[in-house]
Design a protein around this motif. Sequence first.
Motif, PDB file in Angstrom:
ATOM      1  N   GLY A 248       0.809  -1.204   0.000  1.00 26.50           N
ATOM      2  CA  GLY A 248       0.000   0.000   0.000  1.00 26.50           C
ATOM      3  C   GLY A 248       0.846   1.258   0.000  1.00 26.50           C
ATOM      4  O   GLY A 248       2.062   1.231  -0.226  1.00 26.50           O
ATOM      5  N   MET A 249       0.186   2.374   0.267  1.00 31.37           N
ATOM      6  CA  MET A 249       0.878   3.659   0.366  1.00 31.37           C
ATOM      7  C   MET A 249       1.755   3.655   1.614  1.00 31.37           C
ATOM      8  O   MET A 249       1.271   3.397   2.715  1.00 31.37           O
ATOM      9  N   PRO A 250       3.054   3.953   1.471  1.00 29.58           N
ATOM     10  CA  PRO A 250       3.936   3.861   2.649  1.00 29.58           C
ATOM     11  C   PRO A 250       3.842   5.086   3.548  1.00 29.58           C
ATOM     12  O   PRO A 250       3.830   6.221   3.082  1.00 29.58           O
ATOM     13  N   SER A 251       3.790   4.846   4.829  1.00 28.70           N
ATOM     14  CA  SER A 251       3.920   5.918   5.819  1.00 28.70           C
ATOM     15  C   SER A 251       5.411   6.129   6.084  1.00 28.70           C
ATOM     16  O   SER A 251       6.248   5.340   5.635  1.00 28.70           O
ATOM     17  N   PRO A 252       5.786   7.181   6.798  1.00 26.62           N
ATOM     18  CA  PRO A 252       7.203   7.367   7.126  1.00 26.62           C
ATOM     19  C   PRO A 252       7.775   6.126   7.825  1.00 26.62           C
ATOM     20  O   PRO A 252       7.143   5.543   8.702  1.00 26.62           O
ATOM     21  N   GLY A 253       8.985   5.730   7.409  1.00 28.54           N
ATOM     22  CA  GLY A 253       9.606   4.534   7.964  1.00 28.54           C
ATOM     23  C   GLY A 253       9.322   3.280   7.163  1.00 28.54           C
ATOM     24  O   GLY A 253       9.716   2.180   7.576  1.00 28.54           O
ATOM     25  N   ARG A 254       8.654   3.436   6.006  1.00 24.36           N
ATOM     26  CA  ARG A 254       8.323   2.266   5.184  1.00 24.36           C
ATOM     27  C   ARG A 254       8.641   2.495   3.706  1.00 24.36           C
ATOM     28  O   ARG A 254       8.761   3.635   3.255  1.00 24.36           O
ATOM     29  N   LEU A 255       8.746   1.391   2.987  1.00 24.47           N
ATOM     30  CA  LEU A 255       8.766   1.403   1.530  1.00 24.47           C
ATOM     31  C   LEU A 255       7.406   0.895   1.064  1.00 24.47           C
ATOM     32  O   LEU A 255       6.766   0.088   1.758  1.00 24.47           O
ATOM     33  N   GLY A 256       6.951   1.371  -0.102  1.00 22.57           N
ATOM     34  CA  GLY A 256       5.649   0.929  -0.573  1.00 22.57           C
ATOM     35  C   GLY A 256       5.400   1.341  -2.004  1.00 22.57           C
ATOM     36  O   GLY A 256       6.324   1.619  -2.771  1.00 22.57           O
ATOM     37  N   VAL A 257       4.118   1.384  -2.371  1.00 25.19           N
ATOM     38  CA  VAL A 257       3.712   1.636  -3.752  1.00 25.19           C
ATOM     39  C   VAL A 257       2.850   2.901  -3.798  1.00 25.19           C
ATOM     40  O   VAL A 257       1.888   3.032  -3.039  1.00 25.19           O
ATOM     41  N   VAL A 258       3.223   3.813  -4.690  1.00 24.99           N
ATOM     42  CA  VAL A 258       2.440   5.012  -4.953  1.00 24.99           C
ATOM     43  C   VAL A 258       2.139   5.039  -6.447  1.00 24.99           C
ATOM     44  O   VAL A 258       3.051   5.195  -7.262  1.00 24.99           O
ATOM     45  N   GLU A 259       0.877   4.827  -6.789  1.00 24.44           N
ATOM     46  CA  GLU A 259       0.443   4.709  -8.186  1.00 24.44           C
ATOM     47  C   GLU A 259       1.257   3.611  -8.872  1.00 24.44           C
ATOM     48  O   GLU A 259       1.150   2.454  -8.497  1.00 24.44           O
ATOM     49  N   ASP A 260       2.096   3.951  -9.836  1.00 19.56           N
ATOM     50  CA  ASP A 260       2.856   2.904 -10.530  1.00 19.56           C
ATOM     51  C   ASP A 260       4.334   2.911 -10.143  1.00 19.56           C
ATOM     52  O   ASP A 260       5.192   2.436 -10.895  1.00 19.56           O
ATOM     53  N   ASP A 264      10.500   4.853  -1.458  1.00 17.51           N
ATOM     54  CA  ASP A 264      11.162   4.665  -0.164  1.00 17.51           C
ATOM     55  C   ASP A 264      10.904   5.878   0.723  1.00 17.51           C
ATOM     56  O   ASP A 264      11.280   6.999   0.371  1.00 17.51           O
ATOM     57  N   ARG A 265      10.266   5.633   1.879  1.00 18.14           N
ATOM     58  CA  ARG A 265      10.108   6.680   2.890  1.00 18.14           C
ATOM     59  C   ARG A 265      10.748   6.249   4.206  1.00 18.14           C
ATOM     60  O   ARG A 265      10.313   6.657   5.275  1.00 18.14           O
ATOM     61  N   ALA A 266      11.773   5.403   4.098  1.00 11.21           N
ATOM     62  CA  ALA A 266      12.473   4.924   5.292  1.00 11.21           C
ATOM     63  C   ALA A 266      13.919   5.383   5.331  1.00 11.21           C
ATOM     64  O   ALA A 266      14.450   5.656   6.406  1.00 11.21           O
ATOM     65  N   PHE A 267      14.564   5.455   4.177  1.00 11.13           N
ATOM     66  CA  PHE A 267      16.002   5.708   4.140  1.00 11.13           C
ATOM     67  C   PHE A 267      16.334   7.057   3.506  1.00 11.13           C
ATOM     68  O   PHE A 267      17.454   7.271   3.065  1.00 11.13           O
ATOM     69  N   THR A 268      15.367   7.970   3.479  1.00 11.34           N
ATOM     70  CA  THR A 268      15.646   9.318   2.992  1.00 11.34           C
ATOM     71  C   THR A 268      16.096  10.191   4.163  1.00 11.34           C
ATOM     72  O   THR A 268      15.953   9.815   5.333  1.00 11.34           O
ATOM     73  N   ALA A 269      16.603  11.371   3.840  1.00 14.26           N
ATOM     74  CA  ALA A 269      17.084  12.280   4.895  1.00 14.26           C
ATOM     75  C   ALA A 269      15.948  12.730   5.805  1.00 14.26           C
ATOM     76  O   ALA A 269      16.132  12.923   7.006  1.00 14.26           O
ATOM     77  N   ASP A 270      14.748  12.871   5.230  1.00 11.19           N
ATOM     78  CA  ASP A 270      13.576  13.292   6.004  1.00 11.19           C
ATOM     79  C   ASP A 270      12.391  12.415   5.598  1.00 11.19           C
ATOM     80  O   ASP A 270      11.613  12.789   4.707  1.00 11.19           O
ATOM     81  N   VAL A 272       9.578  11.918   6.770  1.00  9.55           N
ATOM     82  CA  VAL A 272       8.243  12.517   6.915  1.00  9.55           C
ATOM     83  C   VAL A 272       7.888  13.329   5.675  1.00  9.55           C
ATOM     84  O   VAL A 272       6.749  13.297   5.195  1.00  9.55           O
ATOM     85  N   ARG A 273       8.858  14.049   5.121  1.00 10.93           N
ATOM     86  CA  ARG A 273       8.574  14.976   4.009  1.00 10.93           C
ATOM     87  C   ARG A 273       9.135  14.492   2.672  1.00 10.93           C
ATOM     88  O   ARG A 273       8.762  15.030   1.626  1.00 10.93           O
ATOM     89  N   GLU A 274      10.019  13.496   2.686  1.00  9.10           N
ATOM     90  CA  GLU A 274      10.689  13.074   1.446  1.00  9.10           C
ATOM     91  C   GLU A 274      10.383  11.625   1.123  1.00  9.10           C
ATOM     92  O   GLU A 274      10.270  10.787   2.015  1.00  9.10           O
ATOM     93  N   ALA A 275      10.268  11.330  -0.166  1.00  9.31           N
ATOM     94  CA  ALA A 275      10.147   9.953  -0.668  1.00  9.31           C
ATOM     95  C   ALA A 275      11.081   9.807  -1.855  1.00  9.31           C
ATOM     96  O   ALA A 275      11.163  10.696  -2.710  1.00  9.31           O
ATOM     97  N   ALA A 276      11.811   8.696  -1.900  1.00  2.00           N
ATOM     98  CA  ALA A 276      12.725   8.435  -3.002  1.00  2.00           C
ATOM     99  C   ALA A 276      12.077   7.437  -3.965  1.00  2.00           C
ATOM    100  O   ALA A 276      11.589   6.390  -3.543  1.00  2.00           O
ATOM    101  N   GLU A 277      12.067   7.762  -5.237  1.00  2.00           N
ATOM    102  CA  GLU A 277      11.544   6.848  -6.253  1.00  2.00           C
ATOM    103  C   GLU A 277      12.594   5.776  -6.552  1.00  2.00           C
ATOM    104  O   GLU A 277      13.730   6.102  -6.905  1.00  2.00           O
ATOM    105  N   LEU A 278      12.201   4.515  -6.383  1.00  2.00           N
ATOM    106  CA  LEU A 278      13.138   3.407  -6.581  1.00  2.00           C
ATOM    107  C   LEU A 278      13.000   2.760  -7.953  1.00  2.00           C
ATOM    108  O   LEU A 278      14.000   2.413  -8.581  1.00  2.00           O
TER     109      LEU A 278
END
Length: 468
Positions: A248-260, A264-270, A272-278
């Motif tokens: 599902g959609m990841p909360s902070p501290g998780r990896l997950g799926v957003v649309e297609d 990653d919202r676990a290993f970014t600098a922030d 809460v506010r940042e997500a990295a596209e993997l």
Amino acid sequence: MDAELMTAWKGLRVCVAGAGLSGRAAARVLAARGADVTLVDARDDEALRAEAALPGVTTRLGDGDTLPPETDLVVTSPGWRPTAPLLETAAKAGLEVIGEVELAWRLRGPDAPPWLAVTGTDGKTTVVRMLAQMLEAAGHRTIAVGNVGTPIVEVVAGADGAGPEPYDVLAVELSSFQLHWSSSIRPLAATVLNVAPDHIDWHGSLEEYAAAKGKIFGPGTLAVVNADDEWSVRLGERAERSVGFTLGMPSPGRLGVVEDLLVDRAFTADPVREAAELAELSDVRPFAPHNVANALAAGALARAYGVPPEAVGEGLRRFRPDPHRIEHIATVGDVDYVNDSKATNPHAAAASLAAFRSIVWIAGGLLKGADVDELVLSCAERLRGVVLMGAERGRIAEALARHAPDVPVVDVADTDTGAMDRVVTEAARLARPGDTVLLAPVGASFDMFAGYPARGEAFAASVRRLPG
């Protein structure tokens, strides 16, 4: 290898129980370090005698029950049950019994590469191979080891100086058997992908099986938890640190799926506010929900080691799935034939069945104490028909009668070399254009075949002999 570690094994009297691949590897490495090694196995045939003739190792074949006198330590192969007479004798004598994985951990030198470890009922091999590709895409020298086929002890020995160039990091697949015999391993990061009933006949209960899996989270290990799996979450709660992954959609501290996208919202600098596209969902092959979860787990472990986001995606694109895992064999008469012979338990079969809309299901084999009612109930609406084979096909037939009484079922009692031809012929007769004939057996293969690869190869050969 550190000099102190070398001398620590010198003169130690070690019984290695089991002359299979990991047992022979353990015996070789211990003998090279000066241990007094006796390799024992209940089997005794010409091929094994040739394989077990190792320099500096005393070999005793044909007797796997008797503990050699004056043994200091027992190193057991993972398949040996704790109730084996030799291991029970060792336990009563107060001797330590460890596995090849634990031995490998103890042989590590001060500069040994860290471990990124994977266990779970299903998906282990896929995840470690995805992980290895991600690590390589980031420029790291690595290898997939352990239950995936290469004994860890040999690689550790090479990485500590006996081999050419050391590895930077190891992608380690661990089975519940291997973890049962481990006590001190501490991977840098590790994941329990999922836990479902399997090998209950070996462990005695689901709780004991899960407890063995949970040993992968050693002190200080970052636990990578499948937020969509109850047992993974429960086991991860014992870890000192954890991150999660979800479909599902990841909360902070998780990896997950957003649309297609896999994000990653676990290993970014922030987080809460940042997500990295993997990666994109289309980078996951074969595409199925459980394989997306596999990709997220591998990505989390890679990110824990510092792999940049773009290398995670590149690793997924480089990855090629092993045979017998949702492998498309052919399309005949607008019917797809798919080989998932590796689906040897209900959890794996359920994931496979969920990937297709209308299915002629080929199932059967050795169920290893697993219940199939929930599986049949979950997939009943997708079934066009079922063809059963193997020793415990009757238990699947009973579940079908209870939960899918209107689904046509063909029982193939044959076990000879032509049995798979008859199975595939019956499946083709039941199928309609647009259907998928899926080999997802639920059970182990040893009632009819040498292993799940032999079963999958027999299926593929039979499909290719179909008219058209």
